[in-house]
Design an enzyme around this catalytic site. Structure first.
Site, PDB file in Angstrom:
ATOM      1  N   GLY A 163       6.936   2.541   3.510  1.00 15.66           N
ATOM      2  CA  GLY A 163       7.395   3.698   2.750  1.00 15.66           C
ATOM      3  C   GLY A 163       6.693   4.989   3.135  1.00 15.66           C
ATOM      4  N   ASN A 164       5.384   4.905   3.475  1.00 18.29           N
ATOM      5  CA  ASN A 164       4.601   6.109   3.777  1.00 18.29           C
ATOM      6  C   ASN A 164       5.027   6.801   5.078  1.00 18.29           C
ATOM      7  OD1 ASN A 164       3.502   3.970   5.347  1.00 18.29           O
ATOM      8  ND2 ASN A 164       1.509   4.975   5.455  1.00 18.29           N
ATOM      9  N   LYS A 196      14.235  -7.389  -8.865  1.00 11.89           N
ATOM     10  CA  LYS A 196      13.866  -6.119  -8.226  1.00 11.89           C
ATOM     11  C   LYS A 196      14.429  -4.934  -9.007  1.00 11.89           C
ATOM     12  CE  LYS A 196      12.665  -4.006  -4.256  1.00 11.89           C
ATOM     13  NZ  LYS A 196      11.288  -3.959  -3.852  1.00 11.89           N
ATOM     14  N   LYS A 253      12.343  -5.604   3.377  1.00 10.88           N
ATOM     15  CA  LYS A 253      12.437  -5.073   4.745  1.00 10.88           C
ATOM     16  C   LYS A 253      11.544  -5.819   5.740  1.00 10.88           C
ATOM     17  CE  LYS A 253       8.718  -1.979   5.616  1.00 10.88           C
ATOM     18  NZ  LYS A 253       7.762  -2.615   4.768  1.00 10.88           N
ATOM     19  N   LYS A 259       4.808  -9.237   3.890  1.00 11.74           N
ATOM     20  CA  LYS A 259       4.404  -8.889   5.266  1.00 11.74           C
ATOM     21  C   LYS A 259       3.806 -10.110   5.949  1.00 11.74           C
ATOM     22  CE  LYS A 259       3.231  -4.182   3.904  1.00 11.74           C
ATOM     23  NZ  LYS A 259       4.639  -3.820   3.729  1.00 11.74           N
TER      24      LYS A 259
HETATM   25  P1  ADP Z   1       5.110  -0.704   2.466  1.00 12.19           P
HETATM   26  O1  ADP Z   1       5.965   0.432   2.012  1.00 12.19           O
HETATM   27  O2  ADP Z   1       4.347  -0.383   3.709  1.00 12.19           O
HETATM   28  O3  ADP Z   1       5.850  -2.018   2.551  1.00 12.19           O
HETATM   29  P2  ADP Z   1       3.662  -1.869   0.207  1.00 12.19           P
HETATM   30  O4  ADP Z   1       3.121  -1.093  -0.939  1.00 12.19           O
HETATM   31  O5  ADP Z   1       4.828  -2.762  -0.037  1.00 12.19           O
HETATM   32  O6  ADP Z   1       3.953  -0.813   1.350  1.00 12.19           O
HETATM   33  O7  ADP Z   1       2.484  -2.762   0.838  1.00 12.19           O
HETATM   34  C1  ADP Z   1       1.221  -2.205   1.172  1.00 12.19           C
HETATM   35  C2  ADP Z   1       0.233  -2.388   0.021  1.00 12.19           C
HETATM   36  O8  ADP Z   1      -0.149  -3.762  -0.099  1.00 12.19           O
HETATM   37  C3  ADP Z   1      -1.094  -1.704   0.193  1.00 12.19           C
HETATM   38  O9  ADP Z   1      -1.058  -0.343  -0.183  1.00 12.19           O
HETATM   39  C4  ADP Z   1      -2.013  -2.532  -0.716  1.00 12.19           C
HETATM   40  O10 ADP Z   1      -2.241  -1.871  -1.944  1.00 12.19           O
HETATM   41  C5  ADP Z   1      -1.222  -3.812  -1.009  1.00 12.19           C
HETATM   42  N1  ADP Z   1      -1.950  -5.074  -0.820  1.00 12.19           N
HETATM   43  C6  ADP Z   1      -1.835  -6.143  -1.648  1.00 12.19           C
HETATM   44  N2  ADP Z   1      -2.598  -7.162  -1.251  1.00 12.19           N
HETATM   45  C7  ADP Z   1      -3.228  -6.749  -0.119  1.00 12.19           C
HETATM   46  C8  ADP Z   1      -4.161  -7.376   0.772  1.00 12.19           C
HETATM   47  N3  ADP Z   1      -4.585  -8.632   0.589  1.00 12.19           N
HETATM   48  N4  ADP Z   1      -4.599  -6.658   1.833  1.00 12.19           N
HETATM   49  C9  ADP Z   1      -4.184  -5.384   2.032  1.00 12.19           C
HETATM   50  N5  ADP Z   1      -3.305  -4.742   1.222  1.00 12.19           N
HETATM   51  C10 ADP Z   1      -2.825  -5.403   0.149  1.00 12.19           C
HETATM   52 MG    MG Z   2       6.769  -3.045   0.852  1.00 10.16          MG
END
Ligand code: ADP
Ligand code: MG
Length: 312
Positions: free
Chosen positions: A10-11, A128, A213, A275
């Protein structure tokens, strides 16, 4: 050919705290594409995927606010709209970056449908939240307009529609994406996880759901035979005991180890969880390396060992 699938978080399009104007989003994308161009200059043929959470939410709000003037479209069409306009912004910004760097490569966005199983248990359990918050007084009118919607009380913040998040199975446009990649073009595909469609009597039908995604990007990477997949987000990489005093960054790990950490619950559902799951699937399906790292360090993740690297 060295195919690398890059999933943008998203960023890459919208920063925390921004309202989401076109100018903000386009500016962020110009910064993002300069990172991508650095990677392209290394010789990788990249395929770009991206999220669309805030954008599809905004589109649903526009539909809702204008519903007495123009008929609102279903969610799957909103997904297609966001793929189109986000793809347009990335395409234009990347082409402009190529002009500055004298790179001669074509860029195209493919509006992508992703097949989901119509018997996926997610359809009986929508989780969701999407679109606007509603007030209690509005609920009766909303159910009259959309009798099929499931609305939940979103943690006291208001009422919100929830939709299913089914598992992606297959990319409908995979052959055309393959041809474009083979032809050395840069492709933007599977935006927002792709438009979810089911197969019924041999025909495709759009459904109101949201595909993750990261999981969709794995299907794309696997079906393209990509060697690497890199998920770019807003943290340095994958942490164990994240957000605790003992948190530590995983620099390099393998499939068995990450599976173990995943089972131990280190990665939050809905953010890092999908992820890691996507990379596990990618490696199990023949991928040679999965990377999760910060968008700002896109190139450093590849050439300087920044981020988290996961091998089979
Ligand atoms: P994106 O839009 O990149 O998919 P998300 O918010 O869905 O972003 O995923 C990234 C977030 O995952 C990070 O900002 C962090 O707060 C969170 N997160 C949760 N668990 C973990 C972990 N074990 N290690 C790193 N980040 C984590
Ligand atoms: Mg995400």
């Amino acid at each position: 050919m060295n195919i690398l699938v890059i999933a943008l978080g998203g960023n890459a399009i919208l920063k925390r705290g921004e309202r989401g104007s076109y100018e903000e989003q386009y500016y962020n994308i110009t910064e993002t594409v300069s990172k991508l161009a650095d990677i392209i200059e290394l010789g990788y043929r990249i395929v770009i995927t991206h999220g669309n959470g805030p954008q599809v939410g905004a589109t649903m709000i526009r539909y809702d606010a204008a519903k007495t003037l123009v008929p609102p479209f279903p969610l799957h069409v909103a997904g297609a709209e966001t793929q189109g306009f986000i793809g347009y912004m990335i395409q234009q910004a990347l082409v402009n970056e190529f002009i500055k760097r004298k790179i001669d490569i074509s860029v195209a966005t493919v509006v992508t449908q992703v097949i989901v199983d119509r018997n996926d248990p997610a359809f009986n359990n929508p989780t969701k939240p999407i679109g606007p918050f509603y007030r209690k007084e509005e609920l009766q009118e909303i159910s009259r307009l959309h009798p099929d919607w499931v609305i939940i009380d979103d943690a006291g913040r208001g009422y919100r529609r929830v939709v299913p998040s089914p598992d992606p199975k297959r990319i409908v446009e995979i052959d055309v994406i393959k041809r474009l990649v083979k032809d050395d073009s840069i492709v933007i595909a599977c935006g927002g996880g792709g438009i979810p469609v089911i197969e019924k009597e041999g025909q495709l039908i759009g459904v109101d759901a949201v595909i993750d995604k990261d999981l969709a990007s794995e299907r794309l990477a696997t079906q393209l035979g990509a060697s690497k997949m890199m998920i770019l987000t807003d943290v340095e990489g994958v942490y164990l005991d994240y957000n605790t005093p003992h948190q530590r960054l995983l620099r390099e790990t393998n499939l068995d180890e990450i599976k173990k950490y995943h089972a131990e619950g280190h990665f939050k559902t809905g953010s890092m969880g999908p992820k890691v799951k996507a990379i596990i699937r990618f490696l199990a399906n023949g991928g040679s390396e999965g990377i999760i790292g910060h968008l700002e360090k896109a190139k450093e993740n590849l050439v300087e060992g920044e981020g988290t690297h996961i091998f089979p």
